[in-house]
Write a protein that holds these residues in place. Structure first.
Motif, PDB file in Angstrom:
ATOM      1  N   GLU A 100     -26.723   4.821  49.167  1.00  0.00           N
ATOM      2  CA  GLU A 100     -27.500   4.502  50.359  1.00  0.00           C
ATOM      3  C   GLU A 100     -28.085   3.091  50.303  1.00  0.00           C
ATOM      4  N   LYS A 101     -28.586   2.727  49.152  1.00  0.00           N
ATOM      5  CA  LYS A 101     -29.395   1.526  49.099  1.00  0.00           C
ATOM      6  C   LYS A 101     -28.740   0.329  48.406  1.00  0.00           C
ATOM      7  N   LEU A 102     -27.531   0.500  47.877  1.00  0.00           N
ATOM      8  CA  LEU A 102     -26.832  -0.626  47.233  1.00  0.00           C
ATOM      9  C   LEU A 102     -27.665  -1.251  46.133  1.00  0.00           C
ATOM     10  N   ILE A 103     -28.285  -0.419  45.334  1.00  0.00           N
ATOM     11  CA  ILE A 103     -29.221  -0.938  44.348  1.00  0.00           C
ATOM     12  C   ILE A 103     -28.628  -1.064  42.961  1.00  0.00           C
ATOM     13  N   ALA A 104     -27.422  -0.553  42.771  1.00  0.00           N
ATOM     14  CA  ALA A 104     -26.857  -0.519  41.419  1.00  0.00           C
ATOM     15  C   ALA A 104     -26.755  -1.913  40.809  1.00  0.00           C
ATOM     16  N   PHE A 105     -26.486  -2.917  41.649  1.00  0.00           N
ATOM     17  CA  PHE A 105     -26.247  -4.263  41.118  1.00  0.00           C
ATOM     18  C   PHE A 105     -27.475  -4.832  40.402  1.00  0.00           C
ATOM     19  N   ASN A 106     -28.627  -4.239  40.672  1.00  0.00           N
ATOM     20  CA  ASN A 106     -29.828  -4.665  39.954  1.00  0.00           C
ATOM     21  C   ASN A 106     -29.722  -4.428  38.447  1.00  0.00           C
ATOM     22  N   LEU A 107     -28.817  -3.549  38.072  1.00  0.00           N
ATOM     23  CA  LEU A 107     -28.676  -3.234  36.646  1.00  0.00           C
ATOM     24  C   LEU A 107     -27.689  -4.157  35.950  1.00  0.00           C
ATOM     25  N   LEU A 108     -27.002  -4.988  36.722  1.00  0.00           N
ATOM     26  CA  LEU A 108     -25.976  -5.858  36.139  1.00  0.00           C
ATOM     27  C   LEU A 108     -26.471  -7.294  36.074  1.00  0.00           C
ATOM     28  N   PRO A 109     -25.826  -8.100  35.202  1.00  0.00           N
ATOM     29  CA  PRO A 109     -26.131  -9.534  35.208  1.00  0.00           C
ATOM     30  C   PRO A 109     -25.691 -10.164  36.518  1.00  0.00           C
ATOM     31  N   GLU A 110     -25.967 -11.451  36.668  1.00  0.00           N
ATOM     32  CA  GLU A 110     -25.683 -12.077  37.952  1.00  0.00           C
ATOM     33  C   GLU A 110     -24.201 -12.001  38.316  1.00  0.00           C
ATOM     34  N   THR A 111     -23.350 -12.243  37.351  1.00  0.00           N
ATOM     35  CA  THR A 111     -21.910 -12.110  37.634  1.00  0.00           C
ATOM     36  C   THR A 111     -21.323 -10.998  36.785  1.00  0.00           C
ATOM     37  N   PHE A 112     -20.287 -10.381  37.346  1.00  0.00           N
ATOM     38  CA  PHE A 112     -19.721  -9.198  36.686  1.00  0.00           C
ATOM     39  C   PHE A 112     -18.326  -8.971  37.240  1.00  0.00           C
ATOM     40  N   THR A 113     -17.559  -8.211  36.508  1.00  0.00           N
ATOM     41  CA  THR A 113     -16.223  -7.868  36.985  1.00  0.00           C
ATOM     42  C   THR A 113     -16.270  -6.531  37.710  1.00  0.00           C
ATOM     43  N   MET A 114     -15.198  -6.254  38.425  1.00  0.00           N
ATOM     44  CA  MET A 114     -15.140  -4.976  39.136  1.00  0.00           C
ATOM     45  C   MET A 114     -15.154  -3.821  38.141  1.00  0.00           C
ATOM     46  N   LEU A 116     -35.130  -0.866  38.215  1.00  0.00           N
ATOM     47  CA  LEU A 116     -33.782  -1.226  37.766  1.00  0.00           C
ATOM     48  C   LEU A 116     -33.796  -2.683  37.355  1.00  0.00           C
ATOM     49  N   VAL A 117     -33.428  -2.957  36.110  1.00  0.00           N
ATOM     50  CA  VAL A 117     -33.478  -4.330  35.625  1.00  0.00           C
ATOM     51  C   VAL A 117     -32.189  -4.712  34.908  1.00  0.00           C
ATOM     52  N   ASP A 118     -31.940  -6.007  34.890  1.00  0.00           N
ATOM     53  CA  ASP A 118     -30.853  -6.545  34.081  1.00  0.00           C
ATOM     54  C   ASP A 118     -31.359  -6.590  32.642  1.00  0.00           C
ATOM     55  N   LEU A 119     -30.817  -5.714  31.841  1.00  0.00           N
ATOM     56  CA  LEU A 119     -31.302  -5.529  30.475  1.00  0.00           C
ATOM     57  C   LEU A 119     -31.331  -6.838  29.691  1.00  0.00           C
ATOM     58  N   ASN A 120     -30.370  -7.722  29.984  1.00  0.00           N
ATOM     59  CA  ASN A 120     -30.288  -8.968  29.226  1.00  0.00           C
ATOM     60  C   ASN A 120     -31.415  -9.934  29.555  1.00  0.00           C
ATOM     61  N   GLN A 121     -32.030  -9.737  30.698  1.00  0.00           N
ATOM     62  CA  GLN A 121     -33.111 -10.649  31.082  1.00  0.00           C
ATOM     63  C   GLN A 121     -34.465 -10.186  30.559  1.00  0.00           C
ATOM     64  N   VAL A 122     -34.474  -8.940  30.061  1.00  0.00           N
ATOM     65  CA  VAL A 122     -35.749  -8.374  29.636  1.00  0.00           C
ATOM     66  C   VAL A 122     -36.030  -8.732  28.179  1.00  0.00           C
ATOM     67  N   VAL A 123     -37.236  -9.210  27.941  1.00  0.00           N
ATOM     68  CA  VAL A 123     -37.716  -9.342  26.566  1.00  0.00           C
ATOM     69  C   VAL A 123     -38.826  -8.316  26.410  1.00  0.00           C
ATOM     70  N   PRO A 124     -38.470  -7.144  25.878  1.00  0.00           N
ATOM     71  CA  PRO A 124     -39.448  -6.054  25.829  1.00  0.00           C
ATOM     72  C   PRO A 124     -40.716  -6.500  25.123  1.00  0.00           C
TER      73      PRO A 124
END
Lengths: 245, 245
Positions: free
Chosen positions: A176-190, A127-135
């Motif tokens: 279970e693992k609270l991993i969804a935030f890995n897909l978002l940028p550092e800050t985000f809205t609800m 799971l990655v923040d798409l904006n941080q990835v340079v494919p």
DNA sequence: TTTTATTGTCTTAAATTTAGACAATAAATA
DNA sequence: TATTTATTGTCTAAATTTAAGACAATAAAA
């Protein structure tokens, strides 16, 4: 094939395939390279395991190579090990469309032999923040792009099935693992969080209760308001709490 | 080593290790063979994968061999793939205590070489009705017994860790998959079920609510009462509903 | 016949989840 | 400048689920 794997010190018949999830524009995306040969071949980012390398390290290496990201959320989710799981069909088609490969290796050389054996493949999803990835392409890739998971190209061998299984596992582990935030940028809205969940589960959630549920997890800290320029109340920004707190 | 694996048509450096769970006397048990050599070596039932064999089929074969049961609940739960994961330490000790092995194979033969390489191991766990199992030794085993999971012997390599991880996964999947009944005989009382759950989770449940929860699953059918000879009301027997119903 | 231990089931209380409602806000509109 | 509109944050009430307590029914022992 460059960097002949048969001559590297790899474990034979064992491979890693990675499903790299990103999120953008209310769409769940998967990073998929297209192979640099005649014919339209897509394949999940994958690779092999060196004799002196932990499998988790190998997966990390493969991911880092394609995404440029070092710290990456990674989960080993399934092994694909049918006896008939080999790339013979793919390799034959590949050679048919790229006869120059034969002459390079002196017809049906070691590499062909190496690649067409049965492979047991370890599936990882990231799971990655798409904006941080340079494919990043490897020298085997002609391109590498984010595809909407609902519009994936037909990939080689069983790679489409691997994605399906990865999505299943992601859904199963999300709460279970609270991993969804890995897909978002550092800050985000609800709202971002809610849309992400709705995208992953492909179903709507009630706004009021969703917000409560997420805040009750007690893993987010609220920052200042976000002035979006939209005709409405400005939403708060949130960020994952630092683990120290 | 009999039936030299290096000469079978196995995938190299890939193995299967099985955690076979049974239940008896309010104890969760694991079926563990002891190796037929000088020295006290215990190892999980395991084996290798033939070139023409699905990994799930291979796991089934290994399990059937040791338990005699054909239809068995089986779940691939984790891959163990550290670079340092090999049996060199074990093999050296084994040969130290069993010097005859060397002469048999003409000192440090093929087999030693085969066994001491790094292995990536696929972990499966199985749930069986302990009463239906007739533990069967292979010719490598001196004995094979059910051990209370809390009193397992020290096993070779990382096999104790494998059991720990298997138990974790079992707990995690128990409610989701309704698999606990695989550990019970065909008919059982509600108390049996509760004691089983309490054993697996190692904590008590409230009797009234537990019973309601299980019955609300709607997967059990009630049979006649069971006259136990105990000084109390006879409990009903239950059985898993046939899937057709 | 009475006592004892256990089972099956009901009732009530507590907690959680779901649904509805509305004030607050920021920009667009009149 | 006042009003309208769209969205956000939060509160309240209803519905549902979970947890805890209670008690009658039963079968054997005393």
């Amino acid at each position: 094939m460059l960097r002949n794997p048969s001559e590297q010190n790899y474990i034979e018949q064992l491979s890693i395939d990675c499903v790299i999830f990103g999120y953008h524009n209310k769409q769940l995306k998967v990073l998929v390279p297209k192979l640099n040969f005649n014919g339209d071949f897509w394949a999940l980012p994958g690779g092999f395991i060196s004799q002196d390398e932990d499998i988790d390290i190998a997966a990390n290496r493969i991911l880092q190579q394609r995404t440029g990201i070092k710290e990456i959320y990674l989960d080993q989710f399934h092994i694909f090990g049918k006896a008939a799981r080999n790339s013979l069909k793919f390799m034959n088609k590949l050679i048919e469309l790229n006869p120059q490969l034969l002459s390079e290796n002196g017809q049906h050389g070691k590499e062909f032999n190496w690649f067409t054996k049965r492979f047991v493949s370890i599936g990882y999803y990231a799971l990655v923040d798409l904006n941080q990835v340079v494919p990043e392409k490897t020298d085997l890739d002609s391109s590498i792009d984010w595809y909407n998971i609902k519009e994936l190209p037909e990939m080689i061998i069983d790679h489409n099935e691997i994605v399906t299984k990865a999505l299943e596992t992601l859904r199963f582990h999300l709460d279970e693992k609270l991993i969804a935030f890995n897909l978002l940028p550092e800050t985000f809205t609800m709202k971002d969080v809610q849309e992400l969940y709705e995208t992953i589960y492909d179903k709507p959630f009630a706004r009021n209760n969703f917000q409560k549920k997420i805040l009750d997890l007690n893993v987010l800290e609220r920052l200042e308001k976000k002035f979006t320029g939209a005709a409405n109340k400005a939403p708060y920004l949130y960020r994952r709490k630092s683990l120290g707190a």
